[in-house]
Every structure is written in C-alpha cells, then in structure tokens.
Design an enzyme around this catalytic site. Sequence first.
Site, PDB file in Angstrom:
ATOM      1  CE1 TYR A  77      -4.315   1.409   0.040  1.00  0.00           C
ATOM      2  CE2 TYR A  77      -3.547   3.088   2.192  1.00  0.00           C
ATOM      3  CZ  TYR A  77      -4.134   2.777   1.043  1.00  0.00           C
ATOM      4  OH  TYR A  77      -5.215   3.536   0.575  1.00  0.00           O
ATOM      5  CB  SER A 193     -18.598  -2.061  -1.477  1.00  0.00           C
ATOM      6  OG  SER A 193     -18.565  -0.311  -1.628  1.00  0.00           O
ATOM      7  CG  MET A 290     -13.147  -3.125  -5.298  1.00  0.00           C
ATOM      8  SD  MET A 290     -14.523  -3.467  -5.081  1.00  0.00           S
ATOM      9  CE  MET A 290     -15.830  -3.306  -5.425  1.00  0.00           C
ATOM     10  CD1 TRP A 313      -6.253   6.783  -0.842  1.00  0.00           C
ATOM     11  CD2 TRP A 313      -4.032   7.478  -1.027  1.00  0.00           C
ATOM     12  NE1 TRP A 313      -5.184   6.195   0.165  1.00  0.00           N
ATOM     13  CE2 TRP A 313      -3.579   6.798  -0.287  1.00  0.00           C
ATOM     14  CE3 TRP A 313      -3.142   8.439  -2.133  1.00  0.00           C
ATOM     15  CZ2 TRP A 313      -2.542   6.726   0.459  1.00  0.00           C
ATOM     16  CZ3 TRP A 313      -1.560   8.165  -0.988  1.00  0.00           C
ATOM     17  CH2 TRP A 313      -1.918   7.042   0.031  1.00  0.00           C
TER      18      TRP A 313
END
Length: 390
Positions: A77, A193, A290, A313
Amino acid sequence: MFSRTVIRSATRSFSTSTVALNHANRAIAYTQNGDPAEVLNVITYPKLSPPSPNTVNIKFILSPINPADINTIEGVYPAKPSWTSDLASSGWGSKGKQVYVGGNEGLAKVVEVGEGVEGLKKDDWVVMDKPQLGTWATSRNVSFEDVIRLPATGLTEAHGATMTVNPTTAYNMLHNFVKLNQGDWVVQNGANSAVGQLVIQIAKALGINTINLVRPREDMAPLHRQLEGLGANKVLTYDELNDKSLRGKIKEWTNGKGIRLGLNCVGGDSTTAMAKLLGQDAHLVSYGAMSKQPLSLPTSLHIFKNLTSHGFWQSNWTKTHSRAEKEQLIGDLATMMRDGKIKAADHVVVTIGGQETNEEAIEKVRDVFSRMAQGKFGKKVLLRLEDFSG
C-alpha cells in the site's frame, strides 16, 4: 487456529513471564511486512507518562481493520506506518529494532491533557487526523494536532471508530468534483461496498438520486432490499449495462437530465459501460480497482461529451486540506450519524482481553486475520484491546 507451539516459538523473546507489572498497555504490531496472519504479534509496553506540552494521552475504544490496513502490513500500500519505536522496554526483539503498530483509523478517549493543548479536555472522544498513527493499541501519547474532537453527542462507538476513512471518502466524492443539486443523479459501481453504501445514504440526505451497480447473483432480492432500505433509487447489475434499452430507461428516470457524476471502484469493461451513461460535462471519479483491470475510456467521451476523469484518495485529501476543513467534514458527518442519516457499519467486535497472555492474544489476532482472508466474517471487524492485567 494457529498452533500454540508455533506462537510460543515466535514470541519467546517477549513472553508474559518477562513483562514487568507496569506494562499495562498493549499493541498489535509487526517488524516486517508479510501476511498479517503470520507477522502480527501482540506486545505489552509501559503505562504512559504524563503528557508533555502540546500532547495528549488517549485511550483507544474501538479500532477497525480496513482492507488498506492489511495491504499496509503486506507492504503493497502506498501509505507507510508513521508510528515507529524501538519499544525496547517491551522486551520484544533487540534494542533499536523498529516496531510498527498497525491501524489507521479508530476512536479514542482523551485521558490526560498536556500544557498548551487547545480545544481538547479529559473524556473527549477523538478520531485520528494523521494517517497511519497506529490505532491497534490500548493507549498512546500523541500531538493534540494529530486528533480531531468529535463534536456531536449521541454517536455510537462504532460510528466514531469508522468515521475517518469510508464516510469521508463518500462525502468528499459527492462534494468535491461536481456541484450537485437536489434532484440530480449519480451513478456508481461497487454499490454494496462500504463506501458505496455510504454514498447512497449521504446522497439521500442531500436529496440526490443514485443509480447503483452491483455484481449479479442468483437471488438479487435481498440486496435490492438492503440498498433500497439505505436510500438507493435504482439497483442494477453489471449485466444490465448491456441492455440496449437501459439508456432510454435512465432518460425517463432523470427526466432527460444528464448524469454528471460517476463513481468507480471496479475498473474494467463494466466501468467503460458505466461511463457511457454519463451526460455532458460529467466527471468520473475512481477510488478503487476491485476487478484489477485497467480503466479504459472511449476517446469520444472526452471529445464530444467533455468527460473529465479523476482519481481520489482520502489520504491525499487529508494531507492537502486545512485543519478547519477537516474539522468541518468530521462535524458534518457526525451530525448526520447522530441524526440517523448514516447507519453504523454492520460489524463484529473482537476483544483482546486483559487476562489473556500475549501468546493467547497473538493466537486470537492471527486467527482473525486468517478468517478474514477466507471471507468468513462478512462484516466490518472492530478491535477492542484491554489493558494487560494477566
């Protein structure tokens, strides 16, 4: 479950038999990247000293395990842990060895305030402002500027613990790219989600309509009921994107008004098809992938519809916005949660009990991550660490 023999072998250097009586604090930590079910350990460390000027001592109430936390431990990450310490007094490893404490998000209570601290007092609930602070712990000392006080009373612990990642992402994507008015429409994929469900709820509170795309399954009725119960206007499968009559249906739903915002966390062909549903001067915001497939957009959408594509983000937003803006965001979300407009995530609490030895706690933690990797929870996992009293 992990073999107790294996755990003892891995943790011999900081067995509870070596822990001094003042080592009341606990943390879930690691010294190297890898599979969380293999590299995570539970360590004990001393009670906190009184806070120095401009810092506060906080006690964590609940801290979630997010997918990004797992990726961080794995070392894949972009965000890296910022709280490192040799924690030599914990008895773990050799002196000077870096210890990384897991967790990016969490709810904590202020237990002691240092000189010069403004805007915080004992017993205030706070959430993290600085990414990767290491929230899988019982207590720690932080700068008062690294936390934000929750302004609204009446919140649940689960609301507070899951405040700063998914809700902020959903809220900012709905506000930062297009000025939406009541009655406007948004289309999103990955609608079931965690972020997708929050988009539905926040949009409903703002009077914005949503078209929500999900993977097809044998029985769609339960998912339809779930998402419509949150406020979804329309729920469709990715297969339905291939229906040539869909654009006509959408035109009827929107009264001919173009969809100006699309939210993507999937990528691949289904996102390409979703982008074609957007109207003139629309914005497509991607915050995930995903499907692990690239994002492919027809050039015609950019030329003839003036489509703009963005990435989002939340960690970058946090770094580039003022404290006042972040406090306003948290305040708005806390009010919506208090007023019942945002439900707490469906969750299960895993408690690391104070009477559990380090070996028992490690076995429990590693088992949790092993079960998560196998998809056996199906809910948000929240950690509660009790002070060590064994």
